[in-house]
Design an enzyme around this catalytic site. Sequence first.
Site, PDB file in Angstrom:
ATOM      1  N   ASP A  48      29.190   1.793   6.979  1.00  0.00           N
ATOM      2  CA  ASP A  48      30.262   1.402   5.506  1.00  0.00           C
ATOM      3  C   ASP A  48      30.308  -0.120   6.115  1.00  0.00           C
ATOM      4  OD1 ASP A  48      31.096   0.884   8.957  1.00  0.00           O
ATOM      5  OD2 ASP A  48      32.991   2.223   8.715  1.00  0.00           O
ATOM      6  N   TYR A  92      26.425   7.013   2.820  1.00  0.00           N
ATOM      7  CA  TYR A  92      27.180   6.751   4.195  1.00  0.00           C
ATOM      8  C   TYR A  92      27.949   8.019   4.344  1.00  0.00           C
ATOM      9  CZ  TYR A  92      30.750   5.815   7.024  1.00  0.00           C
ATOM     10  OH  TYR A  92      31.705   6.918   8.143  1.00  0.00           O
ATOM     11  N   GLU A 146      35.844  12.093   6.277  1.00  0.00           N
ATOM     12  CA  GLU A 146      34.978  10.730   5.601  1.00  0.00           C
ATOM     13  C   GLU A 146      35.038  10.836   3.832  1.00  0.00           C
ATOM     14  OE1 GLU A 146      32.735   8.710   7.403  1.00  0.00           O
ATOM     15  OE2 GLU A 146      32.897   9.879   9.240  1.00  0.00           O
TER      16      GLU A 146
END
Length: 288
Positions: free
Chosen positions: A136, A118, A35
């Site tokens: 996202d 997020y 991520e």
Amino acid sequence: MPDLAAPLIAWYRENARDLPWRHPQFGAWGVLVSEFMLQQTPVGRVIPRLEEWLARWPTPTALAGASPADAVRQWANLGYPRRALWLHRAAVEIRDRHHGVVPRDVEALLALTGIGDYTARAVAVFAYGDRHPVVDTNTRRVLARAIDGRSQPGAASRRDLATMSAVLPTGTAESAVFNAAAMELGALVCTARSPACERCPLAAHCAWRAAGFPDTGDARPRQARYEGSDRQARGAVLKILREADGHEAALDGVLAGWPDARQRDRAIDSLIADGLAEAIDGMLRLPR
């Protein structure tokens, strides 16, 4: 709210890309690293760097024991190198606060360096299978079109989480798949410039399609051109420091031939301010 779950999950099960972080055994640390790397970086560039990173540092504790300079060098040309520093600091925090285990709780994740709404929810959902909305850029575009009837999403806000929560399946397992499916649809079909609406599993439910695909404007921030920018100069300085392989470079010799001397100096000053470089006695080096 329309029921988007059934058609979207069915489409995802048939069309999802085989990406390493989607494998059940990948683990929370792998998901967290992926991520960090995927922020504003294409999947194709991330996968080889991710594999190299996890081979070198398979746990947060392993990375925490390395130097920040090692992290910046390993980050190579992924871009936005502050992410490497943030990931290193997060690894130290995971080692010191959580006994080397990536936390599951969203609030605990948010307390780590470099982790926002997020990423915290992505780790909790995709690594641990918990039920949270994950939003996202791709998800925001799908929601803007399918639910709000807009061609592009507006500025990111907390409202996005509320919208996603409203369409999220109640089942924990289904909600995790739905989160991934919305992101995948935005990446592969409901794209920003050329959406393939004829292939979209949500076509029958899409408010934008029902309205005749109106152009409702695009308020997304535009990224400045890279060529000739301060970002390019920063990248050139970092490349020199990475290739120095732990050694220092003479400050006045770094990018000595750069066409804009003031831009060169701004680049060096900004790297020092961001903690990505250190100036010691006329020498420049990666942080130690």
